[in-house]
Every structure is written in C-alpha cells, then in structure tokens.
Write a protein that holds these residues in place. Structure first.
Motif, short mmCIF file in Angstrom:
data_model
loop_
_atom_site.label_atom_id
_atom_site.label_comp_id
_atom_site.label_asym_id
_atom_site.label_seq_id
_atom_site.Cartn_x
_atom_site.Cartn_y
_atom_site.Cartn_z
N LEU A 136 0.82 -1.21 0.00
CA LEU A 136 0.00 0.00 0.00
C LEU A 136 0.85 1.26 0.00
N CYS B 27 -3.28 6.46 0.78
CA CYS B 27 -3.12 5.50 1.88
C CYS B 27 -3.89 5.90 3.14
N PHE C 162 -8.12 3.07 3.49
CA PHE C 162 -8.09 1.95 2.55
C PHE C 162 -8.95 0.81 3.05
N ARG D 8 -12.58 4.18 -1.14
CA ARG D 8 -11.26 3.98 -0.54
C ARG D 8 -10.38 3.11 -1.44
N THR D 9 -9.08 3.25 -1.29
CA THR D 9 -8.14 2.38 -1.99
C THR D 9 -8.38 0.94 -1.54
#
Length: 295
Positions: free
Chosen positions: A139, A146, A149, A174-175
C-alpha cells in the motif's frame, strides 16, 4: 505523540500461557525483529501453516536445529477445527505458543484469526509481536492514497462469485487492497477491467526480495504485462477507489417543479425540500429557499 522506546527485546518474553502472534519476513530475512527472534526461540511450540517451510525459516534464523528449538505444529485451514482445542489446552497448561504464517503478520487471511478469537473467549492473553505485512508494504509503496483503505484479501475463486463481489465494491471510494494467487491473477485483472474499469493499480510481487516488482500503473497496463510475462508468487494488488460522484446539477426550474409537485401531493414546504434533498443530493435549505423564490 512521543513514546519511550527501547531497541532491546522485552524482558520476560516469552511468558507462560501467552499466545504470541509473530510477524515473520515476507522476503528479506533481515526484517525479523530482535523481539520476534527472542519469542520464536523461546516458546514451547509454534503453530504454522507449513511445518517444512517454517522449519527452514527457523533453521535459517538459527532458532531451530534437529534436536533443539520449539515444537512445530501444523495449523492451517484443513486441520483448524481439530487443532484449535489442542493449542488452547497447551496455553491453559502454561505453555507459551507462537503463531506464524508462511510470511508476514499472522491472523490476516489465515487460521490465526480463529485461534485468537478462541483464546480471547477463554480469557487467555494474546500478544502481537509486530512485523512485516504485505498489505501495508504494498500500500505505502504504491503511490495510491493511503489515508483510508479497504482490505479485501482473496476474492472468491469462482468467476461468477468474484464478479458479484466486485460489483458490490464498485462504489467503494477507498483504496482497495487484494491478494491473489499467480494462477488466478489474469482472471482477476480481466474481471477488474470489465466490472470496475481501467483504474489506477499496482500489482506487487516478491516484496522485499531482490527481484521485487510493482506493475502498473493501471489495470489495463498490468493485464498486458502479465499476459506476456506469466506471474510467479502470490501477488498483492493495490487498486484505486471509485471516483467521487460528480456534484448534482443545479437546475432551478426543474427542481422548483419537483418541489411544487411534492407540495401539491400533500407535503409541507419543509417536508418537500427534505424529500427532494434526499433524492437529489442538494441542500435542503437551498431547495426550501428555491420553493419560495419567484420563478
């Protein structure tokens, strides 16, 4: 925030009757912490996914030989139900027990999670000795956001179920961090492209090793790369989240007509504004003010 820190391992570890979750290297042996080394060298038994692989790791670290070192106990998804009572009984008898995964921090996508829950339910102490983790390593080196996530681990292996899960994740802003085996990576990339579109992506493999590789910067680019270069080793995918929705378009005449229709249907001005606000995404106050403006 400032904390007192020491480079020395914690005195008195491993303690009897304690379950230790110990992070092991995901590639580079130098990433094992001194505290982890102390705990692994002193526990009575080590629960691990693969005794041969973990035995080799401990031997390479100088923590186990043919006649010395902790007892290795296989603990994986296929024997989890049968092995849990044995490990809990050992803890209750005063043994110090460590759990390790094949690589990284145990308890994430492996049986360590079930053992921790069972130990906690019995009031047994559980201590994590932090260490390498493929999730956070991939990540923070991906270049993607970041701060927030979402970790999804391994998606369902069957195509229909995998696509269904991706459809559920389509709106996640979100990632996303995913795991995938090399023999299923191409199928996953094809599904990502078909269901979620060509988003930013970093596919990390061989993390912390000499031939560490991070492939991207998009789903399409990664797919083209691995079609020509078959992947080897488990992969960690860091995928950009869904784009933020565009702000609703403010069309006064259309919105006023909708408000008037709601009022004609029996709602008060405030209730009409609230109803349309929930439906359109516009401010309730702005809609209420619009209702009372001259068209």
């Amino acid at each position: 925030m400032t904390e007192n820190a020491s480079a020395a391992p914690t005195a008195g570890e491993p303690a009897p009757g304690v379950l230790y979750l110990v992070g092991t290297p995901i590639g580079h042996l130098g990433d094992l912490s001194p505290r982890a080394r102390q705990v692994l060298g002193g526990v009575d038994r080590v629960a691990c996914e693969d005794t041969r692989r973990s035995g080799l790791l401990l031997h390479q670290l100088g923590l186990r030989s043919r006649d010395h070192g902790p007892r290795l106990v296989p603990f994986h998804q296929h024997n989890q139900a049968a092995r849990l009572p044995e490990l809990l009984e050992a803890l209750q008898a005063g043994e110090a027990v460590a759990v390790i995964s094949d690589a990284g921090l145990p308890g994430i996508s492996d049986p360590g999670e079930a053992l921790v829950a069972a130990a906690r339910a019995l009031g047994l102490p559980v201590i994590c000795v932090p260490g390498p983790c493929a999730v956070t390593t991939a990540l923070v080196s991906s270049g993607l956001p970041c701060g927030r996530f979402c970790f999804e681990g391994f998606l369902p292996p069957k195509p229909a179920q995998r696509r269904r899960r991706l459809e559920e994740l389509a709106g996640e802003e979100r990632t996303l961090v995913l795991f995938e085996a090399p023999h299923r990576l191409l199928e996953l990339l094809e599904d990502l492209l078909a269901v979620l579109g060509d988003r930013p992506l970093s596919v990390a493999r061989e993390l912390t090793k000499r031939h560490e590789e991070q492939v991207g910067p998009t789903v399409q680019a990664a797919l083209e790369h691995f079609r020509h270069t078959p992947p080897q080793g488990e992969c960690t995918l860091v995928l950009g989240g869904a784009p933020a929705p565009a702000p609703p378009t403010w069309e006064p005449d259309t919105l006023r007509r909708e408000l008037q229709a709601l009022v004609a249907g029996g709602l008060s001005g405030k209730d009409a504004a609230r109803t349309l606000a929930e439906r359109s995404g516009h401010s309730r106050r702005a809609l209420y003010a619009l209702l009372h403006q001259e068209g």
